[in-house]
Design an enzyme around this catalytic site. Structure first.
Site, PDB file in Angstrom:
ATOM      1  N   GLY A 251      57.836 108.713  61.478  1.00 56.60           N
ATOM      2  CA  GLY A 251      57.509 107.319  61.216  1.00 56.60           C
ATOM      3  C   GLY A 251      57.688 106.414  62.427  1.00 56.60           C
ATOM      4  N   ILE A 252      58.230 105.236  62.175  1.00 58.40           N
ATOM      5  CA  ILE A 252      58.339 104.240  63.250  1.00 58.40           C
ATOM      6  C   ILE A 252      59.238 104.757  64.366  1.00 58.40           C
ATOM      7  CG2 ILE A 252      59.109 101.912  63.808  1.00 58.40           C
ATOM      8  CD1 ILE A 252      58.433 101.081  60.948  1.00 58.40           C
TER       9      ILE A 252
ATOM     10  N   ASP B 200      73.390 113.036  61.622  1.00 60.20           N
ATOM     11  CA  ASP B 200      73.208 112.381  60.328  1.00 60.20           C
ATOM     12  C   ASP B 200      73.963 111.053  60.412  1.00 60.20           C
ATOM     13  OD1 ASP B 200      73.380 111.466  57.750  1.00 60.20           O
ATOM     14  OD2 ASP B 200      73.709 113.439  56.857  1.00 60.20           O
TER      15      ASP B 200
ATOM     16  N   ALA C 129      66.485 102.740  63.673  1.00 59.29           N
ATOM     17  CA  ALA C 129      65.277 102.889  62.852  1.00 59.29           C
ATOM     18  C   ALA C 129      65.521 103.796  61.655  1.00 59.29           C
ATOM     19  CB  ALA C 129      64.140 103.449  63.716  1.00 59.29           C
ATOM     20  N   ALA C 130      66.754 104.267  61.515  1.00 63.89           N
ATOM     21  CA  ALA C 130      67.029 105.172  60.394  1.00 63.89           C
ATOM     22  C   ALA C 130      66.933 104.397  59.084  1.00 63.89           C
ATOM     23  CB  ALA C 130      68.419 105.780  60.540  1.00 63.89           C
ATOM     24  N   GLY C 131      66.271 104.976  58.144  1.00 62.65           N
ATOM     25  CA  GLY C 131      66.149 104.290  56.859  1.00 62.65           C
ATOM     26  C   GLY C 131      65.577 105.230  55.822  1.00 62.65           C
TER      27      GLY C 131
ATOM     28  N   TYR D 125      67.704  99.405  47.886  1.00 62.74           N
ATOM     29  CA  TYR D 125      66.957  99.424  49.147  1.00 62.74           C
ATOM     30  C   TYR D 125      66.837  98.000  49.692  1.00 62.74           C
ATOM     31  CZ  TYR D 125      63.296 100.053  52.583  1.00 62.74           C
ATOM     32  OH  TYR D 125      62.596 100.041  53.767  1.00 62.74           O
TER      33      TYR D 125
ATOM     34  N   SER E 163      63.308  95.158  56.774  1.00 64.24           N
ATOM     35  CA  SER E 163      62.106  95.292  55.932  1.00 64.24           C
ATOM     36  C   SER E 163      61.817  93.952  55.272  1.00 64.24           C
ATOM     37  CB  SER E 163      62.349  96.354  54.865  1.00 64.24           C
ATOM     38  OG  SER E 163      61.311  96.321  53.912  1.00 64.24           O
TER      39      SER E 163
END
Lengths: 471, 246
Positions: B16-17, B60, B87-89, B152, B139
């Site tokens: 992803g991003i 992790d 950017a972890a999500g 979230y 987000s």
């Protein structure tokens, strides 16, 4: 874990380069050994930093340990009858001359500022305005104690181990950490110099006058107006100085007092010098600097022409300290300096082409200085029988790449002429150009000594990485 | 291509991003450290960008104890650090009437706690050296308490507030803290979700994010039109918002 609180952004003196490093201020040899052990444990490297007066990346090491010697500035022994002094590496030239002058001694080699430490001076093997007469800094060092990368301490004496002595001196601190040095001071009968100022209308005259003066005067330095081209290219002002001899000054004990040497705090007794850079900053552009250089030359060539006067040792020697923080005129980009050493016969041609190239690329040097030199004995030495031209350039946003290209192009001219470079001033020279100025096998010899003395490459710097590939 | 950053760390780089950011930075000549859980994805990154340009660590983000030493090790191996991107999500699909505490806490641990664990040492470091840029990928979902995915949205809202607080702490020292609020980006996170609009590619999102980071803006919606949308959504009174199926 290395303590995050020790992380600092450390810059070269020109403030055009910097790196984050863990700053340690050792005060004893034991502290230094602890730092070496810490570096070994963490698999990182160390760099020694004196006063941080090297223009570029000589004392920069990203993510490494940066050793600051401000707590190792003790005078260990002083013998006023012989002029022999034992000092720790963090002693600055300022502290040194102030300590010995009252007894009638003066450091034989000093830089244009009194801030560098003696450790830094030996590591970069600095020279002064009397290079032709006195040589480089290391020539006045008798011995030093070297803390090696493995943590052991050894004394290296010039007379006993000249080859190793001359490998360590001028090695950018890559072969060990100097923890003590013994220096020989120069006897002076007075704290004053006789100074003569003359002007030169062009480069040819400038070089001729500099060369002629070298055998008659202890100090020879020339300032060049780097802006004009054509017939005026290389014009400038020369200053020659010699120590007053015994009997030439009626009361030398007065001029040998340090309070009579101190540089004035104000300019014209009114303007505080600490604010001078603020006045100069609006003029720090091509047009402004062109006028300042022009007016300086015209004043020197008319009012000041052939002037003969007396000046104190500190006033004459430490011109760069006249305007405190003058480098701030170049902020925010900072400045770089490039100093080329060129043999006598090629000097005029190379310097002419360098100055013309600066003009052509619209990157004129704001300050240019010419000196006369002699060869030195150091393995990584920069001395030769010739002249050097030091050029200051502002680093501007958007022009950095072009400036670096200019430095490389000027460097190639020096290589063709069999010249050398001075790493203490350098920030931008490509390694292959620097390395090609040495004779066959010389660099390899240095690197093999490095490999032998520091096989884990614990002592590193950005400069050594860039110029010698150490890293 | 102009190099905007020299040494960057991207946490959450497997896809992803994050992965697009690593590729974009590497293509500009920046040395990048990419962190992710999935080793095979990291291998793809080094294969694409070159081992000289990208170093990787399997990590992790919920393994918080590892962070301080790993952070220092990465800075050392990169030879410096001037950009840190979190950017972890994760977004676990949650049914409208589902209350899955374990899934919710997993999102909070990854989206928020991991960010605090990584961005605290980044802020300390950048504050100490007086420079650097921190980017947090939040987000648009963090702007309102949407009924669709409470944990979230709130993890991204917490990240937003945390980044604002960091900015208020260290911006005065010369550090840029950038909050990025992407809309719909074509990543694994939104795969299979129907009815999405204005979906952009991760590559486009990465280009915009790096542009905003180099400019040091405080907050950026990606793409920019979401700013207007969210300005309207934020102003919808709660008694109306609760009836909307968003």
């Amino acid at each position: 874990m290395l303590p995050a609180s020790r992380l600092e952004w450390i810059q070269g003196w020109g403030e055009s380069q910097g790196a984050a490093a863990y700053l340690f201020r050792p005060s004893t040899i034991g502290n230094l050994q602890d730092c070496l052990q810490l570096a070994r444990d963490k698999k990182i490297s160390l760099v020694s930093r004196g006063s941080g007066c090297s223009y570029g990346d000589a004392a920069l090491l990203p993510e490494g340990i940066c050793l600051n010697f401000s707590r190792m500035q003790r005078i260990l022994a002083w013998d006023p009858s012989t002029g022999i002094i034992d000092v720790e590496p963090g002693v600055s030239l300022r502290r040194l001359w102030r300590y010995v002058l009252g007894d009638g001694w003066w450091p034989p080699v000093v830089t244009g500022t009194m801030e560098p430490t003696v450790g830094g001076c030996l590591s970069m093997n600095v020279h002064g305005k009397n290079n032709w007469v006195r040589g480089t800094f290391s020539e006045h060092c008798v011995e030093f104690d070297l803390l090696q990368a493995d943590g052991s301490l050894r004394t290296i004496r010039r007379e006993e181990e000249p080859e190793l002595f001359n490998a360590v001196a001028g090695s950018f601190g890559m072969l060990g950490i100097v923890t003590r040095m013994r220096l020989k001071m120069k006897r002076v009968a007075s704290g004053m110099l006789e100074v003569r100022a003359v002007s030169a209308p062009d480069l040819e005259t400038m070089l001729r006058l500099t060369d002629e003066a070298k055998d008659q005067w202890e100090y020879v330095v020339a300032w060049i107006d780097a802006f004009p081209g054509g017939k005026k290219l290389g014009r400038g002002l020369l200053h020659f100085g010699r120590h007053l001899e015994k009997g030439e000054e009626p009361r030398p004990e007065q001029s040998l007092r340090i309070e009579n040497q101190d540089l004035p705090e104000e300019l014209f007794h009114i303007l505080p010098k600490s604010s001078m850079w603020r006045l100069l900053k609006p003029w720090t552009n091509r047009v402004g600097m062109s006028w300042i250089n022009r007016l300086k030359y015209l004043a020197g060539a008319t009012i000041g022409e052939n002037a003969l006067y007396q000046q104190s040792l500190a006033e004459f020697s430490f011109l760069l300290d006249y305007v405190p923080n003058w480098k701030k005129i170049y902020s925010p980009g900072g400045l770089i300096q490039h100093q080329s050493f060129v043999p006598v016969n090629q000097a005029e041609d190379v310097f002419r082409r360098q100055l013309e190239l600066c003009r052509k690329m619209r990157l004129p040097s704001f300050l240019a200085v010419l000196k006369r030199h002699r060869p030195d004995d150091c393995l990584m030495g920069h001395g030769l029988d010739g002249f050097s031209l030091a050029l200051d350039f502002p680093v501007r946003a958007g022009k950095r790449e072009r400036l670096w290209k200019l430095v490389a192009a000027m460097g190639e001219m020096v290589v063709e002429a069999g010249g050398r470079f001075y790493p203490a001033k350098d920030a931008a020279l490509p390694g292959e150009i620097y390395r090609s100025t040495f004779q066959d096998g010389q660099i390899e010899k240095f690197l093999s000594i490095k490999q032998e003395m520091d096989p884990e490459m614990r002592l590193r710097s950005l400069l050594a990485e860039r110029l010698l590939g150490i890293g | 291509m102009k190099k905007r950053f020299k040494h960057a760390l991207v946490i959450g780089a497997s896809s992803g991003i994050g992965a697009a950011l690593v590729r974009q930075l590497a293509s500009e000549g920046c040395r990048v450290a990419a962190l992710a859980r999935r080793e095979d994805k990291l291998r793809e990154l080094t294969r694409d960008a070159g081992e000289d340009q990208v170093i990787t660590r399997v990590h992790d983000v919920t393994a918080i104890d590892e962070v301080p030493a790993l952070f220092q090790e990465i800075a050392r191996d990169l030879g410096g650090l001037d950009l840190v991107i979190y950017a972890a999500g994760i977004m676990r699909p949650v049914a409208f009437d589902e209350f899955n505490t374990e899934a919710d806490l997993e999102m909070i641990r990854t989206n928020y706690e991991g960010a605090v664990a990584w961005l605290n040492p980044a802020a300390e470091r950048f504050g100490a050296v007086g420079r650097g840029c921190i980017v947090g990928i939040g987000s648009v979902a963090g702007d309102r308490g949407r009924s669709g995915n409470p944990a979230y949205g709130s993890s991204k809202a917490a990240l937003d507030t945390y980044l604002e607080a960091l900015r208020n702490r260290i911006a005065r020292k010369g550090v840029r803290v950038v909050t990025i609020k992407p809309g719909f980006v074509d990543t694994e996170m939104i795969a299979g979700i129907p009815g999405l609009f204005w979906v952009i590619s991760p590559e486009k999102a990465a280009r915009i994010i790096l542009k905003k980071a180099s400019r040091g803006v405080r907050e950026a919606y990606v793409p920019a039109r979401w700013r207007l949308v969210m300005a309207i959504i934020r102003r919808i009174p709660s008694f109306i918002f609760r009836h909307l199926k968003v």
